[in-house]
Scaffold this motif. Sequence first.
Motif, PDB file in Angstrom:
ATOM      1  N   THR A  33      -3.946 -42.051  24.082  1.00 31.31           N
ATOM      2  CA  THR A  33      -4.856 -42.853  25.093  1.00 31.31           C
ATOM      3  C   THR A  33      -5.982 -43.690  24.231  1.00 31.31           C
ATOM      4  OG1 THR A  33      -5.950 -40.982  25.363  1.00 31.31           O
ATOM      5  CG2 THR A  33      -4.748 -41.862  27.080  1.00 31.31           C
ATOM      6  N   GLY A  34      -6.482 -43.114  23.123  1.00 30.21           N
ATOM      7  CA  GLY A  34      -7.654 -43.762  22.365  1.00 30.21           C
ATOM      8  C   GLY A  34      -6.804 -45.405  21.821  1.00 30.21           C
ATOM      9  N   ARG A  38      -8.353 -48.844  22.406  1.00 29.42           N
ATOM     10  CA  ARG A  38      -8.387 -50.004  21.404  1.00 29.42           C
ATOM     11  C   ARG A  38      -7.860 -51.267  21.521  1.00 29.42           C
ATOM     12  NH1 ARG A  38      -9.534 -45.071  19.141  1.00 29.42           N
ATOM     13  NH2 ARG A  38      -7.622 -44.757  18.482  1.00 29.42           N
ATOM     14  N   ILE A  54     -18.649 -47.831  26.286  1.00 28.20           N
ATOM     15  CA  ILE A  54     -18.300 -46.349  26.580  1.00 28.20           C
ATOM     16  C   ILE A  54     -17.816 -45.685  25.114  1.00 28.20           C
ATOM     17  CG2 ILE A  54     -17.253 -44.531  27.747  1.00 28.20           C
ATOM     18  CD1 ILE A  54     -17.195 -46.432  29.946  1.00 28.20           C
ATOM     19  N   LEU A  60     -16.950 -40.377  27.454  1.00 29.31           N
ATOM     20  CA  LEU A  60     -15.673 -40.317  27.912  1.00 29.31           C
ATOM     21  C   LEU A  60     -15.393 -41.564  28.839  1.00 29.31           C
ATOM     22  CD1 LEU A  60     -14.928 -36.618  28.690  1.00 29.31           C
ATOM     23  CD2 LEU A  60     -13.770 -38.122  27.020  1.00 29.31           C
ATOM     24  N   VAL A  61     -14.455 -42.240  28.778  1.00 26.55           N
ATOM     25  CA  VAL A  61     -14.162 -43.399  29.730  1.00 26.55           C
ATOM     26  C   VAL A  61     -13.729 -42.644  31.063  1.00 26.55           C
ATOM     27  CG1 VAL A  61     -12.338 -45.227  30.189  1.00 26.55           C
ATOM     28  CG2 VAL A  61     -13.200 -44.929  27.943  1.00 26.55           C
ATOM     29  N   ILE A  66      -8.773 -43.812  33.101  1.00 29.61           N
ATOM     30  CA  ILE A  66      -7.906 -43.140  32.377  1.00 29.61           C
ATOM     31  C   ILE A  66      -6.431 -42.779  32.887  1.00 29.61           C
ATOM     32  CG2 ILE A  66      -7.282 -41.098  30.778  1.00 29.61           C
ATOM     33  CD1 ILE A  66      -8.927 -43.002  29.401  1.00 29.61           C
ATOM     34  N   ARG A  90      -8.140 -34.974  28.641  1.00 28.91           N
ATOM     35  CA  ARG A  90      -9.410 -34.374  27.958  1.00 28.91           C
ATOM     36  C   ARG A  90     -10.408 -34.025  28.820  1.00 28.91           C
ATOM     37  NH1 ARG A  90      -9.091 -38.992  23.498  1.00 28.91           N
ATOM     38  NH2 ARG A  90     -10.342 -38.075  21.742  1.00 28.91           N
ATOM     39  N   ASP A 164     -16.540 -45.884  16.124  1.00 31.66           N
ATOM     40  CA  ASP A 164     -17.085 -44.473  16.644  1.00 31.66           C
ATOM     41  C   ASP A 164     -16.709 -43.649  15.613  1.00 31.66           C
ATOM     42  OD1 ASP A 164     -14.206 -44.719  16.896  1.00 31.66           O
ATOM     43  OD2 ASP A 164     -14.105 -43.846  18.672  1.00 31.66           O
TER      44      ASP A 164
HETATM   45  P1  AMP Z   1      -9.531 -41.083  20.188  1.00 25.17           P
HETATM   46  O1  AMP Z   1      -8.710 -42.216  19.599  1.00 25.17           O
HETATM   47  O2  AMP Z   1      -8.387 -40.121  20.633  1.00 25.17           O
HETATM   48  O3  AMP Z   1     -10.590 -40.501  19.210  1.00 25.17           O
HETATM   49  O4  AMP Z   1     -10.420 -41.818  21.306  1.00 25.17           O
HETATM   50  C1  AMP Z   1     -11.241 -42.672  21.261  1.00 25.17           C
HETATM   51  C2  AMP Z   1     -12.145 -42.835  22.302  1.00 25.17           C
HETATM   52  O5  AMP Z   1     -11.677 -43.345  23.598  1.00 25.17           O
HETATM   53  C3  AMP Z   1     -12.780 -41.403  22.901  1.00 25.17           C
HETATM   54  O6  AMP Z   1     -14.092 -41.204  22.095  1.00 25.17           O
HETATM   55  C4  AMP Z   1     -13.030 -41.967  24.412  1.00 25.17           C
HETATM   56  O7  AMP Z   1     -14.474 -42.736  24.300  1.00 25.17           O
HETATM   57  C5  AMP Z   1     -12.053 -42.817  24.790  1.00 25.17           C
HETATM   58  N1  AMP Z   1     -10.794 -41.875  25.107  1.00 25.17           N
HETATM   59  C6  AMP Z   1      -9.631 -41.739  24.639  1.00 25.17           C
HETATM   60  N2  AMP Z   1      -8.886 -40.859  25.526  1.00 25.17           N
HETATM   61  C7  AMP Z   1      -9.882 -40.513  26.424  1.00 25.17           C
HETATM   62  C8  AMP Z   1      -9.149 -39.832  27.725  1.00 25.17           C
HETATM   63  N3  AMP Z   1      -8.431 -38.953  27.895  1.00 25.17           N
HETATM   64  N4  AMP Z   1     -10.420 -39.629  28.665  1.00 25.17           N
HETATM   65  C9  AMP Z   1     -11.761 -40.282  28.324  1.00 25.17           C
HETATM   66  N5  AMP Z   1     -11.785 -41.155  27.338  1.00 25.17           N
HETATM   67  C10 AMP Z   1     -10.695 -41.223  26.486  1.00 25.17           C
END
Ligand code: AMP
Length: 222
Positions: A33-34, A38, A54, A60-61, A66, A90, A164
């Motif tokens: 999901t990240g 992106r 966010i 968290l979104v 999500i 998450r 981030d």
């Molecule tokens: P990641 O690439 O998995 O480290 O995710 C990067 C960012 O995307 C996280 O720090 C959150 O801000 C957002 N994000 C990704 N997946 C989720 C999720 N399942 N729920 C909420 N926010 C998410």
Amino acid sequence: MPLDLIFMGPPGAGKGTQAARVAPLHGLAHIATGDMLREAVRDGSELGRVAKEIMARGDLVPDDVIIGMFRERLSAPDTEGGFILDGFPRTLAQAQALDSMLAELGRGISSVPVFELGLEQLLERVSGRRVCREAEHVYHVVSAPPKTSGTCDIDGSELYQRDDDTEPVIRARYQKQWVEAAKPVVDHYDAAGLVVFIDAGGSREQVSAEIDALLARLGDGS
Ligand code: AMP
Ligand code: ADP
């Protein structure tokens, strides 16, 4: 029954590295999901505009955003043979939404490997992480550098450091997203007997061996 896996763990534990390695070997869709968020930020879509600030703060979104995004992704045909979820669910609300979506399809989670790693090692991994602009292929400046500095070995696109992936944001993500929000999710799947703890602190080869052994056990039905 398709193999439906959730890779859980703090940011930088190596979930994406293992999911990208294993998914093609087993014909599974890798749903990160990240990465999807992106991509939305890069495209400048409505979703991307909501998510950008966010994500930069390490928050968290919102769940409804999500869950809607995931529901649409789950409807794609490549998920029919099984999937690895990387970064979803998450929160407990996301886990409950996922469980009902799968129940509607007559499917269920097969296993939830939880990658365990302490904050100091996470900071070392994340501070050296570089990803490619084209497809989010993952590198590390010290332990997995590309052949040509700054360029993806696989598709030739530029490597960059995520906004981030800074120490203060990683500390915030670790506390808010892992220690606080994810704990009830681990407990939820643990109560269902699905959690398998993985020692994520070893080398790539050691972690790969643990994941491969788990997949072999699941393949045997044991
Ligand atoms: P990641 O690439 O998995 O480290 O995710 C990067 C960012 O995307 C996280 O720090 C959150 O801000 C957002 N994000 C990704 N997946 C989720 C999720 N399942 N729920 C909420 N926010 C998410
Ligand atoms: P996650 O998806 O859990 O956030 P990544 O798979 O992106 O984590 O890995 C974070 C960083 O650590 C990347 O730079 C990756 O190359 C590196 N890495 C992944 N697995 C290992 C490992 N077993 N040992 C050392 N570094 C690793």
